[in-house]
Design a protein around this motif. Structure first.
Motif, PDB file in Angstrom:
ATOM      1  N   SER A 117      43.635  33.462  30.460  1.00  0.00           N
ATOM      2  CA  SER A 117      45.086  33.047  30.447  1.00  0.00           C
ATOM      3  C   SER A 117      44.686  32.424  29.079  1.00  0.00           C
ATOM      4  O   SER A 117      44.655  31.329  29.032  1.00  0.00           O
ATOM      5  CB  SER A 117      45.745  32.217  31.493  1.00  0.00           C
ATOM      6  OG  SER A 117      46.655  32.052  31.367  1.00  0.00           O
ATOM      7  N   VAL A 128      44.039  35.481  34.994  1.00  0.00           N
ATOM      8  CA  VAL A 128      45.165  36.442  34.611  1.00  0.00           C
ATOM      9  C   VAL A 128      44.984  37.922  34.322  1.00  0.00           C
ATOM     10  O   VAL A 128      44.300  37.954  33.772  1.00  0.00           O
ATOM     11  CB  VAL A 128      45.916  36.086  33.771  1.00  0.00           C
ATOM     12  CG1 VAL A 128      46.038  33.710  34.343  1.00  0.00           C
ATOM     13  CG2 VAL A 128      46.118  35.903  32.266  1.00  0.00           C
ATOM     14  N   ALA A 181      49.654  29.025  33.842  1.00  0.00           N
ATOM     15  CA  ALA A 181      48.656  30.310  33.083  1.00  0.00           C
ATOM     16  C   ALA A 181      49.398  31.220  33.015  1.00  0.00           C
ATOM     17  O   ALA A 181      51.558  30.798  33.556  1.00  0.00           O
ATOM     18  CB  ALA A 181      48.099  30.063  34.585  1.00  0.00           C
TER      19      ALA A 181
END
Ligand SMILES: Cc1cc2nc3c(=O)[nH]c(=O)nc-3n(C[C@H](O)[C@H](O)[C@H](O)COP(=O)(O)OP(=O)(O)OC[C@H]3O[C@@H](n4cnc5c(N)ncnc54)[C@H](O)[C@@H]3O)c2cc1C
Lengths: 318, 257
Positions: B36, B10, B120
């Motif tokens: 994440s 991410v 996430a």
């Protein structure tokens, strides 16, 4: 539109986000079916009717007394098969977000989760959801078959009002044999305050509170307003509050009517968790603190002085 | 035990999000990518279970564009044994992500435990762990703060609203989605980072799994940045005057208290 809403109760108390959903979808002209699961929860089905539901389907069993995703998913799938709804909706709470993806996968349907801007008409649902922790948002379009599944953030529709019920009451029988998970007990958090994700008022404190004990200043104000108490990560890392109270990108995302940030600088990760709040108040000694850039109302001052004064003022109007 | 840990790469939390020109996605140029944060607890938990059952193997799984191999290497550097990269476009929805993972794992050794983060931090959807579990027809235990394992069962504590804890028992195989507090993720040592570069990362494409992008169920569109907020109002006066004015505004004008 025929919409199935999955009700949420804990220890025989109906959750506020459920009332909000039933009221909003009924008001919009949907034929609202509600699934209520538990044991000895019949009286709650009357309450649900008061928020405008068309039909309440109650499934009672000892396996449903304490929530498990597995049993709730089974009950939901059983009801979906009988009533064939166009949409299935739950609150984006720890419960809704737990079982709804399992329902969606079993139905081969899409799920729009954590929707925070939802526009309803009698035959459509338009939903936007935050992405990148609210640094942007996007509309969700369903491109596959199957009922549209949604989880909706608490406080997205405003306060529900209770009327009189004209709801039909049905009993749902669910095959609960061979379950692989079992809920054995619940340990109550017992703070008596609403969770920050559900509260319509949240008072948050940062590192500048200096100790766990000092949060009492915020708790007093929160309790007067029926609100929850949140914290920045710095306050959580310092051990002043448990992680469950952390607001932000790696904590909880909240959307209350009123958010009061006390001694919080307004780091990008904190803003991510509270920027969709309807009204934001910031109290900070530093006039240049970034939190003031998103605050609707700002007080430059010492929280240890200002917050007790606010509490006194609120007492006057209560 | 065969332990799988599904992780997502991410944007770093500091990232300033920009949109692409036709507002169909974000502009991913210049983004610094990280694992994440909740997935780090998932990796650590996989490694802890391996320490408890030394015959185990820990596989890091990530679905996404080529860049996610870096995230897999982070897991390998923490001590996981091997990696599996499922090639998926940036814009894949959760449904095909979970379907692809479930189908790819059917071709691997039998799953005993599968760990994910509870969500996430990019889209915060909190779906994938439960979707994978449903696709594999095994239980999903989410937002887990504490877990005790035997060869064929697990007892967990799950955090829900207001700090209430739900205690659950489940048979294995199961999917466990980690909450912060489940453990303290270790740091990768330099020698382990070097070793990780030599560990195998298998690649699987959607086509290999008999799937295509059109299996998607939802699509995101009309991306928007939050409307710039009109400048707020700073109150003046003594602290007592400001407090009185604020309460008056919140009560009479905004009507939130
Ligand atoms: C990966 C990652 C994830 C993160 N996730 C989160 C998250 O989820 N949530 C989060 O909050 N943060 C998060 N952070 C941390 C974030 O970057 C900030 O460090 C944090 O939010 C700062 O907390 P704070 O505002 O309490 O403290 P500070 O930034 O230290 O600010 C304290 C503020 O209090 C003011 N102040 C001091 N004394 C007083 C007083 N007496 N009265 C009034 N004001 C006073 C100061 O002027 C200052 O503005 C994350 C960081 C990273 C790297």
């Amino acid at each position: 539109m025929k919409t199935l809403i999955i009700a949420e109760q804990r220890d025989g108390t109906l959750k506020k986000p459920t009332k909000e959903l039933v009221h909003a979808f009924s008001q919009a002209g949907h034929e609202v079916h509600v699934l209520l699961t538990g044991e000895g929860v019949q009286s709650l089905s009357e309450t649900i009717g008061n928020y405008g539901a068309h039909t309440i389907h109650t499934a009672e069993a000892s396996e449903l007394k304490l929530y498990t995703a597995e049993a709730t998913t089974r009950a939901t799938l059983a009801l979906v098969e009988t009533i064939q709804p166009d949409a299935i909706v739950a609150s984006h709470t720890p419960t809704g977000r737990d079982f709804m993806p399992q329902v969606a996968m079993k139905l081969g349907a899409g799920l729009a989760s954590d929707c925070h801007q939802v526009t309803l008409s009698s035959d459509s649902i338009t939903a936007r959801r935050p992405v990148y922790a609210g640094k942007a948002s996007a509309e969700v379009e369903f491109v596959g078959n199957g009922p549209q599944c949604y989880t909706i953030r608490a406080n997205s529709f405003g306060n529900p009002s209770e009327g009189t019920s004209s709801a039909k009451q049905e009993t749902l029988n669910v095959d609960l044999s061979g379950l692989k998970t079992k809920a054995t007990s619940n340990e109550s958090g017992n703070s008596g305050r609403p969770d920050v994700t559900e509260a319509s008022v949240v008072i948050s404190g940062g590192r500048s509170l200096k100790s766990a004990e000092n949060f009492e200043i915020l708790e007093k104000l929160a309790d007067l307003l029926g609100g929850g108490v949140g914290a920045s990560r710095a306050a959580v890392d310092a051990g002043f509050r448990p992680h469950r109270d952390q607001v932000g990108q790696t904590g909880k995302v909240v959307s209350p009517s009123l958010y009061i940030a006390c001694g919080i600088s307004g780091a990008i990760q904190h803003l991510a968790g509270m920027r969709t709040s309807k009204t934001i108040v910031a109290i900070n000694t530093d006039p240049d603190a970034p939190i003031f850039q998103i605050a609707d109302y700002g007080i430059v001052g010492d929280l240890f002085e200002v917050v007790p004064l606010l509490t006194e003022e609120v007492k006057k109007i209560k | 035990m065969n332990i799988y840990v599904c992780i997502k790469q991410v944007p770093d939390t500091e990232t300033k999000i920009k949109l692409n020109s036709d507002q169909t996605w974000i502009d991913t140029s210049g983004i610094k990518w990280i694992v994440s944060p909740y997935d780090e607890f998932a990796i650590e938990e996989g490694l802890k279970v391996k320490a408890q059952f030394p015959e185990s193997k820990v596989t890091i799984v990530s679905a996404g564009p080529d860049r996610v191999v870096d995230a897999i290497r982070t897991g390998l550097a923490m001590g996981a044994d091997t990696g599996l990269h499922i090639e998926l476009p940036e814009t894949a929805d959760h449904f095909i992500t979970a379907q692809a993972i479930s189908k790819a794992l059917q071709k691997e050794e039998k799953v005993d435990l599968l760990f994910c983060g509870k969500e996430a931090i990019d889209d915060g959807a909190a779906q994938t762990a439960q979707l994978i579990a449903a696709a594999m027809d095994i239980p999903a235990l989410t937002v887990i703060l504490e877990a005790q394992y035997t060869e064929n069962s697990v007892q967990v504590k799950r955090e829900v609203e207001g700090g209430t804890i739900e205690v659950l028992e489940s048979s294995l195989p199961a999917v466990i989605a980690a909450q912060k507090g489940l453990n303290e993720p270790r740091y990768a040592s330099l020698p382990n980072i070097m070793k990780a570069k030599k560990k195998e990362v298998k690649k699987v494409s959607l086509a290999d799994l008999g799937m295509s992008e059109s299996d998607q169920k939802v699509k995101l569109k009309n991306f928007e940045l939050p409307a710039p907020k009109a400048a707020g109002r700073k109150l003046d006066g003594t602290p007592a005057e400001m407090a009185a004015e604020l309460v008056k505004i919140l009560h009479e004008e905004v009507k939130v208290i």
